[in-house]
Design a protein around this motif. Sequence first.
Motif: not given
Length: 136
Positions: A1-14
Amino acid sequence: MVYLTRQEHFNAAHKLYNPNWSKEKNEAVFGVCANENWHGHNYDLFVTIKGNPDPETGFLYDVKKLSQLIKTKVIDKLDHKNLNLDVDFMLGKMCSTENLAIAIWEQLQPHLPENVQLHCIKLYETARIYVEYFGE
């Protein structure tokens, strides 16, 4: 089993605010996060998938396709948005980081091929606070 990770970024208000509670109770429970004028975060998102590499390509899943999937199903809907008002999959939910991680899972899971499983959503609200969700 292989694990693959993708990193992303976002800005948001709440805003964290339970409409069934008084203003005082919301402020006592959520503190500054109940600010009537909202507040924002610079979120870091880590999407981890798992499975076995394709014998012909050596890939678990094409990272360009994974990136595009995350962008269209999640980032485009969240980035520079108000989570309470602008995001269809968060409407009617408490916009905590915990609930946001679950909702992101729900946006991605149905769009992955059968041989690829979503393993983890890791969502950083700040450099010192993050949530991990494993679909349980």
